[in-house]
Design a protein around this motif. Sequence first.
Motif, short mmCIF file in Angstrom:
data_model
loop_
_atom_site.label_atom_id
_atom_site.label_comp_id
_atom_site.label_asym_id
_atom_site.label_seq_id
_atom_site.Cartn_x
_atom_site.Cartn_y
_atom_site.Cartn_z
N ALA A 63 115.42 22.91 -45.76
CA ALA A 63 115.04 22.54 -44.39
C ALA A 63 115.69 21.22 -43.98
O ALA A 63 116.16 21.07 -42.84
CB ALA A 63 113.51 22.44 -44.29
N LEU A 64 115.73 20.27 -44.90
CA LEU A 64 116.35 18.97 -44.61
C LEU A 64 117.85 19.13 -44.35
O LEU A 64 118.40 18.50 -43.43
CB LEU A 64 116.10 18.02 -45.77
CG LEU A 64 116.41 16.53 -45.54
CD1 LEU A 64 115.51 15.97 -44.45
CD2 LEU A 64 116.24 15.74 -46.83
N VAL A 76 122.51 18.15 -41.51
CA VAL A 76 123.96 18.32 -41.61
C VAL A 76 124.57 18.92 -40.34
O VAL A 76 125.54 18.35 -39.79
CB VAL A 76 124.33 19.17 -42.84
CG1 VAL A 76 125.84 19.41 -42.88
CG2 VAL A 76 123.87 18.46 -44.11
N PRO A 77 124.08 20.04 -39.80
CA PRO A 77 124.70 20.56 -38.57
C PRO A 77 124.57 19.63 -37.37
O PRO A 77 125.41 19.64 -36.47
CB PRO A 77 123.93 21.87 -38.32
CG PRO A 77 123.35 22.25 -39.64
CD PRO A 77 123.02 20.93 -40.29
N THR A 78 123.52 18.82 -37.35
CA THR A 78 123.28 17.94 -36.20
C THR A 78 124.09 16.65 -36.26
O THR A 78 124.70 16.23 -35.28
CB THR A 78 121.78 17.59 -36.10
OG1 THR A 78 121.02 18.80 -36.03
CG2 THR A 78 121.50 16.75 -34.87
N PHE A 79 124.10 16.01 -37.43
CA PHE A 79 124.72 14.69 -37.55
C PHE A 79 126.02 14.70 -38.35
O PHE A 79 126.74 13.69 -38.36
CB PHE A 79 123.73 13.72 -38.20
CG PHE A 79 122.44 13.58 -37.45
CD1 PHE A 79 122.38 12.85 -36.28
CD2 PHE A 79 121.28 14.19 -37.91
CE1 PHE A 79 121.20 12.71 -35.58
CE2 PHE A 79 120.09 14.06 -37.22
CZ PHE A 79 120.05 13.32 -36.04
N GLY A 80 126.32 15.78 -39.04
CA GLY A 80 127.51 15.81 -39.89
C GLY A 80 128.79 15.99 -39.10
O GLY A 80 128.82 16.63 -38.05
N THR A 81 129.87 15.42 -39.61
CA THR A 81 131.18 15.63 -39.02
C THR A 81 131.66 17.05 -39.36
O THR A 81 131.05 17.76 -40.15
CB THR A 81 132.18 14.62 -39.59
OG1 THR A 81 132.31 14.84 -41.01
CG2 THR A 81 131.72 13.18 -39.34
N ASN A 82 132.76 17.45 -38.73
CA ASN A 82 133.30 18.79 -39.01
C ASN A 82 133.65 18.93 -40.49
O ASN A 82 133.43 19.99 -41.09
CB ASN A 82 134.55 19.04 -38.15
CG ASN A 82 134.20 19.22 -36.69
OD1 ASN A 82 133.08 19.65 -36.35
ND2 ASN A 82 135.13 18.90 -35.80
N PHE A 83 134.21 17.87 -41.08
CA PHE A 83 134.53 17.92 -42.50
C PHE A 83 133.27 18.06 -43.34
O PHE A 83 133.23 18.85 -44.29
CB PHE A 83 135.29 16.65 -42.93
CG PHE A 83 135.49 16.55 -44.41
CD1 PHE A 83 136.50 17.27 -45.03
CD2 PHE A 83 134.66 15.76 -45.20
CE1 PHE A 83 136.69 17.19 -46.41
CE2 PHE A 83 134.84 15.67 -46.56
CZ PHE A 83 135.86 16.40 -47.18
N ALA A 84 132.23 17.31 -43.00
CA ALA A 84 130.98 17.37 -43.77
C ALA A 84 130.36 18.75 -43.69
O ALA A 84 129.85 19.28 -44.69
CB ALA A 84 130.00 16.32 -43.25
N VAL A 85 130.40 19.36 -42.51
CA VAL A 85 129.82 20.70 -42.35
C VAL A 85 130.62 21.73 -43.14
O VAL A 85 130.06 22.59 -43.83
CB VAL A 85 129.75 21.08 -40.86
CG1 VAL A 85 129.30 22.53 -40.70
CG2 VAL A 85 128.81 20.15 -40.11
N ASP A 98 130.91 28.69 -34.42
CA ASP A 98 130.78 27.32 -34.92
C ASP A 98 130.49 27.36 -36.43
O ASP A 98 129.64 28.14 -36.89
CB ASP A 98 129.63 26.60 -34.21
CG ASP A 98 129.70 25.08 -34.37
OD1 ASP A 98 130.12 24.63 -35.45
OD2 ASP A 98 129.34 24.37 -33.42
N THR A 99 131.19 26.52 -37.18
CA THR A 99 130.97 26.45 -38.62
C THR A 99 129.56 26.00 -38.95
O THR A 99 129.03 26.31 -40.02
CB THR A 99 131.99 25.48 -39.27
OG1 THR A 99 133.31 25.85 -38.88
CG2 THR A 99 131.90 25.54 -40.79
N PHE A 138 126.93 27.27 -41.84
CA PHE A 138 126.20 26.38 -42.74
C PHE A 138 124.73 26.77 -42.80
O PHE A 138 124.13 26.80 -43.88
CB PHE A 138 126.35 24.93 -42.27
CG PHE A 138 125.62 23.93 -43.14
CD1 PHE A 138 126.28 23.31 -44.19
CD2 PHE A 138 124.29 23.62 -42.92
CE1 PHE A 138 125.62 22.40 -45.01
CE2 PHE A 138 123.62 22.72 -43.72
CZ PHE A 138 124.28 22.11 -44.77
N ILE A 139 124.13 27.06 -41.66
CA ILE A 139 122.72 27.44 -41.63
C ILE A 139 122.49 28.72 -42.41
O ILE A 139 121.54 28.83 -43.20
CB ILE A 139 122.26 27.60 -40.17
CG1 ILE A 139 122.28 26.25 -39.46
CG2 ILE A 139 120.86 28.21 -40.10
CD1 ILE A 139 122.02 26.33 -37.96
N VAL A 140 123.37 29.72 -42.23
CA VAL A 140 123.24 30.98 -42.97
C VAL A 140 123.37 30.73 -44.47
O VAL A 140 122.59 31.26 -45.27
CB VAL A 140 124.30 31.99 -42.50
CG1 VAL A 140 124.31 33.22 -43.39
CG2 VAL A 140 124.05 32.39 -41.05
#
Length: 320
Positions: free
Chosen positions: A13-14, A19-28, A154-155, A159-161
């Motif tokens: 959940a965290l 990650v999708p909200t605050f992460g950069t494209n590289f981080a995601v 969107d990547t 990530f969520i999946v």
Amino acid sequence: MRRPLIVLAAGVALAIALVPTFGTNFAVTFGFQFLIWICLALSWSMFSGNSGYASFGHGVFFGIGTYAAAAMLRSTDMPFIVALLVAGLVAGALALVVGLAVFASPRFAGDLFGLITLAMAFIVMTVVSNVAFLDGGTGVFVREHTADSWIGSDTRHLFIVAALLVALCGAAAIAAANTRWGTALRSIRDDESVAESLGVPTYRYKVVTFAISGALAGLAGAPQAVFLGYVEVGAVFALNIPLFVIMMAILGGMTRWWGPVIGAALVVTLREALLGLGSAELAQVIVGLSLVVVIALMPHGVSGFITRLTPARTIKGGAR
């Protein structure tokens, strides 16, 4: 099982919230790939780590799931959730058929089982390359069929999946570590003949667990198909995939459900950092040497070393 399930749910959940909200494209993107490796390491360890039957063909189930999803997305108008379920069912069915055949004879155990699963990879690669619906030797373009959909737009959605799949694989791994099911599998690893003499239905446990393990790997292949955009045999069925999965499980430790997660984090992070040096070969050499060092100094993996340093009261009651 309550405590590890709560920890797993909170972690997933965290990750989904941050990650999708605050992460950069590289981080995601890095996070998505990391989560897929976690799924593969957990699903492999659930069967092989508990039963002692080392499978070198786990990448086959991941690959067939990738191709099944890619074929569904290319040839039908079905939503991604259907392609995801089909990927898991096809991979699970393949694992079930292989398990029913191989585990029927006690001769196919130990090293011979590993060789059979390795040979299975070459057989499946050949079949996929010659079946027009799956590949036909030309590869499968997926991106153009998913660009306008939620999953392909969107990547972050991928990530969520992947995070939800980690939750599923983690729950299965926790169940295998804390229930009679896992106890039966570990009795097979310790001494299968003794387990059978005590009334453990070893054949049934091996077949069912192998099928579940394969299905989970197939599910992980579905978002990978969308992420790649173009699916081709050489990349999807690469032999380094199962080898990296095994390395992750061994590094992290297979005696605890969360060991493969630690191993995946170490291998993926170390490999990504070394690839920044510009040499893929050097990265593989250093990762391999790291495995040798861990085996020599930490025979139960990093998770075993961490547990030894942790007071017994903090791991009591299902933390394994």
